[in-house]
Motif scaffolding. Sequence first.
Motif, PDB file in Angstrom:
ATOM      1  N   GLY A 310      17.890 -28.095  -9.489  1.00  0.00           N
ATOM      2  CA  GLY A 310      18.666 -28.916 -10.411  1.00  0.00           C
ATOM      3  C   GLY A 310      20.154 -28.657 -10.432  1.00  0.00           C
ATOM      4  N   ASP A 311      20.662 -27.790  -9.561  1.00  0.00           N
ATOM      5  CA  ASP A 311      22.106 -27.531  -9.507  1.00  0.00           C
ATOM      6  C   ASP A 311      22.825 -28.716  -8.855  1.00  0.00           C
ATOM      7  OD1 ASP A 311      21.539 -25.102 -10.574  1.00  0.00           O
ATOM      8  OD2 ASP A 311      21.979 -23.927  -8.785  1.00  0.00           O
ATOM      9  N   TYR A 312      24.075 -28.937  -9.259  1.00  0.00           N
ATOM     10  CA  TYR A 312      24.895 -30.006  -8.681  1.00  0.00           C
ATOM     11  C   TYR A 312      25.744 -29.392  -7.581  1.00  0.00           C
ATOM     12  CZ  TYR A 312      27.623 -34.340  -8.620  1.00  0.00           C
ATOM     13  OH  TYR A 312      28.218 -35.526  -8.261  1.00  0.00           O
ATOM     14  N   VAL A 313      25.325 -29.584  -6.329  1.00  0.00           N
ATOM     15  CA  VAL A 313      25.856 -28.800  -5.205  1.00  0.00           C
ATOM     16  C   VAL A 313      26.826 -29.603  -4.338  1.00  0.00           C
ATOM     17  CG1 VAL A 313      23.898 -27.203  -5.104  1.00  0.00           C
ATOM     18  CG2 VAL A 313      23.776 -29.395  -3.880  1.00  0.00           C
ATOM     19  N   VAL A 314      27.714 -30.362  -4.980  1.00  0.00           N
ATOM     20  CA  VAL A 314      28.603 -31.222  -4.203  1.00  0.00           C
ATOM     21  C   VAL A 314      29.487 -30.410  -3.254  1.00  0.00           C
ATOM     22  CG1 VAL A 314      30.363 -31.299  -6.029  1.00  0.00           C
ATOM     23  CG2 VAL A 314      30.229 -33.136  -4.341  1.00  0.00           C
ATOM     24  N   LYS A 315      29.980 -29.253  -3.698  1.00  0.00           N
ATOM     25  CA  LYS A 315      30.823 -28.416  -2.828  1.00  0.00           C
ATOM     26  C   LYS A 315      30.028 -27.898  -1.640  1.00  0.00           C
ATOM     27  CE  LYS A 315      31.737 -24.064  -3.808  1.00  0.00           C
ATOM     28  NZ  LYS A 315      32.286 -22.823  -4.392  1.00  0.00           N
ATOM     29  N   GLU A 316      28.881 -27.313  -1.930  1.00  0.00           N
ATOM     30  CA  GLU A 316      28.077 -26.693  -0.871  1.00  0.00           C
ATOM     31  C   GLU A 316      27.524 -27.734   0.101  1.00  0.00           C
ATOM     32  OE1 GLU A 316      28.240 -24.092  -4.439  1.00  0.00           O
ATOM     33  OE2 GLU A 316      27.799 -26.221  -4.097  1.00  0.00           O
ATOM     34  N   ALA A 317      27.125 -28.896  -0.412  1.00  0.00           N
ATOM     35  CA  ALA A 317      26.613 -29.951   0.469  1.00  0.00           C
ATOM     36  C   ALA A 317      27.717 -30.479   1.371  1.00  0.00           C
ATOM     37  CB  ALA A 317      26.004 -31.081  -0.357  1.00  0.00           C
ATOM     38  N   SER A 318      28.919 -30.580   0.834  1.00  0.00           N
ATOM     39  CA  SER A 318      30.062 -31.015   1.644  1.00  0.00           C
ATOM     40  C   SER A 318      30.365 -29.994   2.740  1.00  0.00           C
ATOM     41  CB  SER A 318      31.288 -31.227   0.755  1.00  0.00           C
ATOM     42  OG  SER A 318      31.050 -32.237  -0.208  1.00  0.00           O
ATOM     43  N   MET A 319      30.288 -28.716   2.393  1.00  0.00           N
ATOM     44  CA  MET A 319      30.495 -27.659   3.390  1.00  0.00           C
ATOM     45  C   MET A 319      29.398 -27.693   4.456  1.00  0.00           C
ATOM     46  SD  MET A 319      31.580 -24.482   0.914  1.00  0.00           S
ATOM     47  CE  MET A 319      33.243 -24.326   0.264  1.00  0.00           C
ATOM     48  N   GLU A 372      39.139 -32.656   2.250  1.00  0.00           N
ATOM     49  CA  GLU A 372      39.955 -32.908   1.058  1.00  0.00           C
ATOM     50  C   GLU A 372      39.145 -32.672  -0.216  1.00  0.00           C
ATOM     51  OE1 GLU A 372      43.164 -33.603  -1.295  1.00  0.00           O
ATOM     52  OE2 GLU A 372      43.044 -33.123   0.844  1.00  0.00           O
ATOM     53  N   ILE A 373      37.862 -33.078  -0.209  1.00  0.00           N
ATOM     54  CA  ILE A 373      37.004 -32.820  -1.369  1.00  0.00           C
ATOM     55  C   ILE A 373      36.871 -31.322  -1.612  1.00  0.00           C
ATOM     56  CG2 ILE A 373      34.605 -32.937  -2.191  1.00  0.00           C
ATOM     57  CD1 ILE A 373      34.444 -35.684  -0.764  1.00  0.00           C
ATOM     58  N   LYS A 376      40.087 -29.858  -2.943  1.00  0.00           N
ATOM     59  CA  LYS A 376      40.282 -30.131  -4.369  1.00  0.00           C
ATOM     60  C   LYS A 376      39.484 -29.152  -5.226  1.00  0.00           C
ATOM     61  CE  LYS A 376      41.330 -35.074  -4.091  1.00  0.00           C
ATOM     62  NZ  LYS A 376      40.828 -36.449  -4.362  1.00  0.00           N
ATOM     63  N   ILE A 377      38.272 -28.824  -4.773  1.00  0.00           N
ATOM     64  CA  ILE A 377      37.426 -27.896  -5.535  1.00  0.00           C
ATOM     65  C   ILE A 377      37.975 -26.479  -5.464  1.00  0.00           C
ATOM     66  CG2 ILE A 377      35.116 -26.870  -5.652  1.00  0.00           C
ATOM     67  CD1 ILE A 377      34.036 -29.532  -4.516  1.00  0.00           C
ATOM     68  N   VAL A 378      38.357 -26.060  -4.256  1.00  0.00           N
ATOM     69  CA  VAL A 378      38.772 -24.669  -4.039  1.00  0.00           C
ATOM     70  C   VAL A 378      40.203 -24.411  -4.519  1.00  0.00           C
ATOM     71  CG1 VAL A 378      39.192 -22.915  -2.270  1.00  0.00           C
ATOM     72  CG2 VAL A 378      37.165 -24.380  -2.111  1.00  0.00           C
ATOM     73  N   ILE A 379      41.111 -25.347  -4.218  1.00  0.00           N
ATOM     74  CA  ILE A 379      42.526 -25.130  -4.530  1.00  0.00           C
ATOM     75  C   ILE A 379      42.892 -25.659  -5.913  1.00  0.00           C
ATOM     76  CG2 ILE A 379      44.906 -25.633  -3.820  1.00  0.00           C
ATOM     77  CD1 ILE A 379      43.830 -25.904  -0.924  1.00  0.00           C
ATOM     78  N   ASP A 380      42.488 -26.925  -6.185  1.00  0.00           N
ATOM     79  CA  ASP A 380      42.886 -27.573  -7.433  1.00  0.00           C
ATOM     80  C   ASP A 380      41.913 -27.316  -8.583  1.00  0.00           C
ATOM     81  OD1 ASP A 380      44.892 -28.645  -5.861  1.00  0.00           O
ATOM     82  OD2 ASP A 380      43.796 -30.499  -5.471  1.00  0.00           O
ATOM     83  N   LYS A 381      40.826 -26.592  -8.276  1.00  0.00           N
ATOM     84  CA  LYS A 381      39.796 -26.261  -9.275  1.00  0.00           C
ATOM     85  C   LYS A 381      39.180 -27.510  -9.918  1.00  0.00           C
ATOM     86  CE  LYS A 381      41.059 -22.074  -8.487  1.00  0.00           C
ATOM     87  NZ  LYS A 381      40.293 -21.274  -7.488  1.00  0.00           N
ATOM     88  N   LYS A 382      39.106 -28.605  -9.148  1.00  0.00           N
ATOM     89  CA  LYS A 382      38.480 -29.821  -9.634  1.00  0.00           C
ATOM     90  C   LYS A 382      36.979 -29.602  -9.779  1.00  0.00           C
ATOM     91  CE  LYS A 382      37.784 -34.729  -8.570  1.00  0.00           C
ATOM     92  NZ  LYS A 382      38.158 -35.220  -9.901  1.00  0.00           N
TER      93      LYS A 382
END
Length: 388
Positions: A310-319, A372-373, A376-382
Amino acid sequence: MNSMYFTEEHELFRQSLKEFLQKEVVPHVDKWEKSGTIERFIWEKVGEMGYFGIAYPEEYGGLDLDLFYTVIFLEELQKVNSGGFAAAMWAHAYLAMTHVNKEGNASIKEKYLTPSIAGEMIGCLAITEPFGGSDVAGMRTTAVKDGDNYIINGSKTFITNGVYSDYLVVAAKTSPELGAKGMSIFIMDRETPGISATKLDKLGWKASDTGEIAFDNVKVPAANLMGEENKGFGYIMQHFALERLIMGINAHARAEFALEYTLEYMSQREAFGKTIDKFQALRHKVAEMASQIEMNKEFNYSVTKRLNDGDYVVKEASMSKLLGTKMADEVIYECLQLLGGYGYMEEYPLARLLRDSRLGPIGGGTSEILKEIIAKIVIDKKEYKAAT
């Protein structure tokens, strides 16, 4: 067997699927690659075996199994050596059907999800546009309310199953002035007046029908709106995590298939009095490739576990997609090299694998967009959050 993630039941499922694919799919692959058409009988057989229903509710004919069954389904599809056949199957089961299951009401699910699970209907997901590419928010297709209907105008492109599918899940702007916040999702039958499709000629994925679709004053009942009006962008973004993880899993699986085939070839091919798997330079190249595949695979399994929980893994899936598809291209390129001249011949699998793999860094969000996604997560803390 990786007992951290896979049980004995998983492995029995894998063996059954392997046998099914070897018997029912592999003998037809070359024909489908040449014709660009996957015959309908195989959709029905896949449905009869329950493979389209792996992740879906039992009340609609599904099996409601955990995500590692989906991983097995994806991995074994990559090993029939037809990226097009694999894409047609998973685009139906995990792109179109995901939206039907998550946003469709009971009536829509009964009409579309049940026959989709049975392999009696084929779906496609139509989001990408000719002028938009990976810029989903910039789409131009519109849906204007007209009484009890919506009138849809616009176009979509690079749509897997875009020509031969029976229904389309389509994203359109219901409130263009709101930008991304004015997007909605609709479902419509292929024979709806005003829908036309043109088949595209591709570098790879030859077996699948990739289409450009035009909507010319297409009248769709308001009942065919899925979810809430103007909430479509959130639905799309939420499901992108699964799509990108799927493409990351596809990548490690096809790289693994390429290396397995290459090792078998190297064990038989002789040069200068010994098989070429005895040459240190080539052995070390294999060691590097095997390490890259294993690292990607382990990462994908851990992300699958989190998504399943149930985790929202948008960062990890993008990686996963970013690095996995790059790795697969590099591994398959090197494997082709290890076959020498034979790698360049169509009768060997590496030529098709190389072409099919090249779509990985493009489809489902280009590598440039994914970077870019992630930035944004890593640098801009989005923070990306699941749609509510």
